[in-house]
Design a protein around this motif. Sequence first.
Motif, mmCIF file in Angstrom:
data_model
loop_
_atom_site.group_PDB
_atom_site.id
_atom_site.type_symbol
_atom_site.label_atom_id
_atom_site.label_comp_id
_atom_site.label_asym_id
_atom_site.label_seq_id
_atom_site.Cartn_x
_atom_site.Cartn_y
_atom_site.Cartn_z
ATOM 1 N N TYR A 225 0.851 -1.208 0.050
ATOM 2 C CA TYR A 225 -0.162 -0.026 -0.024
ATOM 3 C C TYR A 225 0.960 0.969 0.095
ATOM 4 N N VAL A 226 0.349 2.325 0.022
ATOM 5 C CA VAL A 226 0.887 3.553 0.186
ATOM 6 C C VAL A 226 0.515 4.465 1.148
ATOM 7 N N LEU A 227 1.503 4.882 2.337
ATOM 8 C CA LEU A 227 1.191 5.253 3.276
ATOM 9 C C LEU A 227 1.215 6.892 3.044
ATOM 10 N N MET A 228 0.085 7.563 3.280
ATOM 11 C CA MET A 228 0.090 8.923 2.771
ATOM 12 C C MET A 228 -0.178 9.850 4.146
ATOM 13 N N GLU A 277 2.815 -2.714 -8.428
ATOM 14 C CA GLU A 277 1.299 -2.159 -8.570
ATOM 15 C C GLU A 277 1.341 -0.947 -7.392
ATOM 16 N N ALA A 278 2.087 -1.005 -6.148
ATOM 17 C CA ALA A 278 1.923 -0.043 -5.478
ATOM 18 C C ALA A 278 2.808 1.206 -5.770
ATOM 19 N N VAL A 279 4.012 0.959 -6.293
ATOM 20 C CA VAL A 279 4.589 1.798 -7.069
ATOM 21 C C VAL A 279 3.925 2.569 -8.116
ATOM 22 N N ASP A 280 3.238 1.982 -8.897
ATOM 23 C CA ASP A 280 2.345 2.718 -10.088
ATOM 24 C C ASP A 280 1.472 3.654 -9.310
ATOM 25 N N LEU A 281 0.606 2.924 -8.186
ATOM 26 C CA LEU A 281 -0.342 3.625 -7.493
ATOM 27 C C LEU A 281 0.348 4.944 -6.878
ATOM 28 N N GLN A 282 1.755 4.756 -6.521
ATOM 29 C CA GLN A 282 2.417 6.198 -5.714
ATOM 30 C C GLN A 282 2.637 7.188 -6.908
ATOM 31 N N ARG A 283 2.815 6.861 -8.281
ATOM 32 C CA ARG A 283 2.924 7.669 -9.362
ATOM 33 C C ARG A 283 1.834 8.405 -9.499
ATOM 34 N N ALA A 287 1.017 12.250 -9.396
ATOM 35 C CA ALA A 287 0.163 13.216 -10.665
ATOM 36 C C ALA A 287 -1.072 13.889 -10.582
ATOM 37 N N ALA A 288 -1.796 13.171 -9.371
ATOM 38 C CA ALA A 288 -3.253 13.886 -9.236
ATOM 39 C C ALA A 288 -2.708 14.878 -7.922
ATOM 40 N N GLY A 289 -1.704 15.374 -7.735
ATOM 41 C CA GLY A 289 -1.427 16.144 -6.882
ATOM 42 C C GLY A 289 -1.662 16.042 -5.280
ATOM 43 N N LEU A 290 -1.548 14.790 -4.926
ATOM 44 C CA LEU A 290 -1.937 14.365 -3.472
ATOM 45 C C LEU A 290 -0.619 14.131 -2.846
ATOM 46 N N GLY A 291 0.708 14.188 -3.597
ATOM 47 C CA GLY A 291 1.730 13.597 -2.623
ATOM 48 C C GLY A 291 2.040 12.380 -3.070
ATOM 49 N N SER A 292 3.537 11.900 -2.974
ATOM 50 C CA SER A 292 3.790 10.578 -3.297
ATOM 51 C C SER A 292 3.494 9.294 -2.248
ATOM 52 N N GLY A 293 3.535 9.889 -0.893
ATOM 53 C CA GLY A 293 3.579 9.031 0.015
ATOM 54 C C GLY A 293 4.739 8.203 0.150
ATOM 55 N N GLU A 294 4.389 7.062 0.778
ATOM 56 C CA GLU A 294 5.694 6.014 0.947
ATOM 57 C C GLU A 294 5.328 4.545 0.867
ATOM 58 N N VAL A 295 5.757 3.754 -0.224
ATOM 59 C CA VAL A 295 5.217 2.381 -0.685
ATOM 60 C C VAL A 295 5.757 1.595 0.726
ATOM 61 N N ARG A 296 4.654 0.857 1.198
ATOM 62 C CA ARG A 296 4.866 -0.201 2.375
ATOM 63 C C ARG A 296 4.223 -1.385 2.214
ATOM 64 N N PRO A 297 4.585 -2.422 2.582
ATOM 65 C CA PRO A 297 5.700 -2.651 3.766
ATOM 66 C C PRO A 297 7.098 -2.759 3.026
#
Length: 297
Positions: A225-228, A277-283, A287-297
């Motif tokens: 997941y991406v921790l935001m 898939e989580a890295v793609d979600l991070q991108r 791109a949506a201007g929501l910040g990149s967050g951090e891929v976990r775990p």
Amino acid sequence: MMLTTIKRIVLSAAGAALLAGGCIQSDPVANNTPRPTRFREAEAQYLAKNYPVAKAKFLAVAASDAAPERPFVKEARYYAARCDQNMGNYEAAVRVYNQLLEYPPYRTLAIRALVARGDISMEVLGPGGVPDYSGAVHDYGRARGLLGEGSQIDDIDHGRLTYRLGRAYYGQAVSAPNPTEREARYRDADRCFDEYIQRYPTGRFIDEAKRYRSSVGRAPLTTFYVLMGGSTTVREQAEATVRKLTAAGFQARVVSESQAGGTVYQARAGACDTRDEAVDLQRKLRAAGLGSGEVRP
């Protein structure tokens, strides 16, 4: 986020036979029945990830008695539940899936409802503080049997269900109450992973299947997941982040963790099967201007 126990529907022999040998109700999608205007409008909003609007439009179709919309009533109820699921309203979604499965209208919809409910079981913590792996085993196994080999419905195919069933068995093993039960569930998981590796050597889950199959040092069960926004002791902050993410069309949830200094809360986006898939979600989040967050775990 905790989820109350999910009601499991065990199809009767008669119901299973009808689903296997013929539709209880005609499948409008498989029969290429023209989609009514309001259903197509709802679909467009759903594909645009505008889930609140899509849900309202699907519910309007679900409540309709108009002749062109009547064949799509159950289909619309399912997609309204998918909107709830994508917005993190898991209990509302499960209630609809349960109702659809109590009297399954046709095979493809039963499969989709089972898989959706299984995905929720794998993602959301239950009353015991762990996902409902046993429920996921039930739903993925039932869906896999109804789907059969060589068939695909939306993004659901035999390979994905085989891998997800292995993950559910693996989760049972990790949380097993005793060594005997743990080893039995590991064997169940390994059978699924072996089948996946043999049948789908270039499949999207091949690396994960090999890693979970390894008998040398079992890895913990992992969903990426991406921790935001990091961790916070203020639940309202995490909830505000989740609202922002879901409003933008991303799946997100609040998760609490107990630490030495007390309880912390996290806003987690997505529940991905692989790190890629989580890295793609991070991108996409960036791109949506929501910040990149951090891929976990």
